[in-house]
Design an enzyme around this catalytic site. Sequence first.
Site, PDB file in Angstrom:
ATOM      1  N   HIS A  56     -22.953 -32.999 -58.135  1.00 27.88           N
ATOM      2  CA  HIS A  56     -22.414 -31.846 -58.863  1.00 27.88           C
ATOM      3  C   HIS A  56     -22.393 -32.021 -60.365  1.00 27.88           C
ATOM      4  CE1 HIS A  56     -18.878 -34.466 -58.528  1.00 27.88           C
ATOM      5  NE2 HIS A  56     -18.499 -33.902 -59.644  1.00 27.88           N
TER       6      HIS A  56
HETATM    7  N1  UDP Z   1     -14.361 -36.438 -52.336  1.00 33.01           N
HETATM    8  C1  UDP Z   1     -13.760 -35.795 -51.284  1.00 33.01           C
HETATM    9  N2  UDP Z   1     -14.446 -34.818 -50.610  1.00 33.01           N
HETATM   10  C2  UDP Z   1     -15.720 -34.458 -50.934  1.00 33.01           C
HETATM   11  C3  UDP Z   1     -16.345 -35.137 -52.016  1.00 33.01           C
HETATM   12  C4  UDP Z   1     -15.633 -36.119 -52.709  1.00 33.01           C
HETATM   13  O1  UDP Z   1     -12.617 -36.101 -50.929  1.00 33.01           O
HETATM   14  O2  UDP Z   1     -16.274 -33.549 -50.290  1.00 33.01           O
HETATM   15  C5  UDP Z   1     -13.583 -37.443 -53.098  1.00 33.01           C
HETATM   16  C6  UDP Z   1     -14.187 -38.822 -53.166  1.00 33.01           C
HETATM   17  O3  UDP Z   1     -13.764 -39.597 -52.083  1.00 33.01           O
HETATM   18  C7  UDP Z   1     -13.659 -39.349 -54.489  1.00 33.01           C
HETATM   19  C8  UDP Z   1     -13.512 -38.124 -55.331  1.00 33.01           C
HETATM   20  O4  UDP Z   1     -13.499 -37.015 -54.444  1.00 33.01           O
HETATM   21  O5  UDP Z   1     -12.391 -39.946 -54.326  1.00 33.01           O
HETATM   22  C9  UDP Z   1     -14.673 -38.036 -56.290  1.00 33.01           C
HETATM   23  O6  UDP Z   1     -14.657 -36.835 -56.899  1.00 33.01           O
HETATM   24  P1  UDP Z   1     -15.872 -36.252 -57.731  1.00 33.01           P
HETATM   25  O7  UDP Z   1     -17.155 -36.758 -57.204  1.00 33.01           O
HETATM   26  O8  UDP Z   1     -15.638 -34.804 -57.779  1.00 33.01           O
HETATM   27  O9  UDP Z   1     -15.562 -36.802 -59.178  1.00 33.01           O
HETATM   28  P2  UDP Z   1     -16.173 -37.921 -60.122  1.00 33.01           P
HETATM   29  O10 UDP Z   1     -15.739 -39.245 -59.586  1.00 33.01           O
HETATM   30  O11 UDP Z   1     -17.638 -37.763 -60.158  1.00 33.01           O
HETATM   31  O12 UDP Z   1     -15.572 -37.627 -61.450  1.00 33.01           O
END
Ligand code: UDP
Length: 362
Positions: free
Chosen positions: A204
Site C-alpha cells: 500500500h
Molecule cells: N496488519 C493487519 N492486517 C492486515 C495487514 C497488516 O493486522 O491486513 C498489521 C501488521 O501485522 C502490522 C501492521 O498492520 O502490525 C502493519 O501496518 P502497515 O503495513 O499498514 O504499516 P507500516 O508498517 O507499513 O507503516
Amino acid sequence: MRILTVVGNRPQFVKAAAVSRPLRERHDELLVHTGQHHDDALSAVFFRELDLPEPDVELALGGGTNLAQTARMIAELEPLVADAGADAVLVYGDTNTTLAAALVAADAGIPLAHVEAGMRSFDRRMPEERNRVVCDHLSQLLLVPTPTAAGNLQREGLGERVVEVGDVMTDITLLVHPRARERAATWLPERDLAAGGYLLVTAHRAGNVDERERLASLVEVLRAVATPERPVVLPLHPRTRARLREHRLWDRLAGEATTAIRLIDPVGPLDFATLLVGAAAVLTDSGGVQKEAYLAGVPCVTLRDTTEWTETVEVGWNVLVDLDPAAAAAALNRSPPADRPELFGDGQAGRRVVAALERAFG
Ligand code: UDP
C-alpha cells in the site's frame, strides 16, 4: 506524570498497545486518535484484539492529500494539546499523525517523545521518511528500537537524546504469535489454506500504488509468483483497492486467469498473525510486516528498493526486489539462513519506554 499520546493508524495502534498498558499502571494517559484510519478493519479491531484502551478523544481526520490531512490534524490537535496539562506528548512511527502532533507539541513548548525514532530509508521521496526526520529533530526524547537507529541519530547530532529501548512491536508479536500458531491448525484449513502452502502479500505504499505504471508492475510481480499450488493471499488495503479500480488494473489482478490470487479485505491483527505464521514467505512494502516476518521466521521479499529495517537484509532473511518479477521469483527460491539472531529486543520495550519517560519527564 501525565502523557498525551497521539495515534491515528494501524501500525500505531499495535505500537501503542505495547506502551499504554505499562504506562497506565502508574501514570495518567490521555489517548487521542486522529482518525487517520477510522473504519473497523483498520482501527476498532486493533483496539479490541490488542486490549488497547478506548481513545479519550476520537477525531475523524482521514482522507485528503498528505499535506491537507496534516494541516487539519494540526488545527484540531492545537487546542487539545494546549489544554491537556501534559508533561509530554508521545508519538509513534512516521505518519501524518506523527508529524502533526510533533509540530503542535513543539509550538506549545511541550516536550515530545518519539517511539521508533531514528529509522531511516534515506529516501526523501517517501512521505514517511520526511515525517520521521522532522519528528526526530523536534523530539526531546528519542526512543530507538535498534543500534542502527541510534547510529543514524548520532550522525544527525541527536545522540544525547537517544535511549535504546528495543522494538515495541516485538512486545506485541511475542504475545500474539503463540496464539496465532495455536489457532493456525484449524483456522487455515477452514479457509482452504495449508501451512507453508501460500504466499502472504501486503502492499500500500504511495510509491507503489499511486502511479499507474508502478501499480501495473506490482500486479505483474504478483502474477509471476502466484500459482494454484502456491496461491497469493492479499488482504487489500483500501488505498490499493481504490487505485486498482482507478487505474483499471483490477481485472488484471482479480480476473479469471488469476485464480491463484486471493484478494481479501484487510484483517485484524490476530488473523493477520495467523496468516503470517503459516505463510511460505511474505511479499510486502510495509515496514512493520518486514519485521514481523523476521520475528515469525518467515522469509520476506520486500517490494521496495530501500528499507529502514536493514538488519533483516544483512542477516539474509529479507531481500529487496523493488517491483521486478524475476528478482521476486529468484528471492522466493532461496532457502532461509540457519540463524535468526535477536535483532529487535526482548519483548520488554514498552516497560523501557515508560521508564525512560519517567526519567525524562516524571
Ligand atoms: N496488519 C493487519 N492486517 C492486515 C495487514 C497488516 O493486522 O491486513 C498489521 C501488521 O501485522 C502490522 C501492521 O498492520 O502490525 C502493519 O501496518 P502497515 O503495513 O499498514 O504499516 P507500516 O508498517 O507499513 O507503516
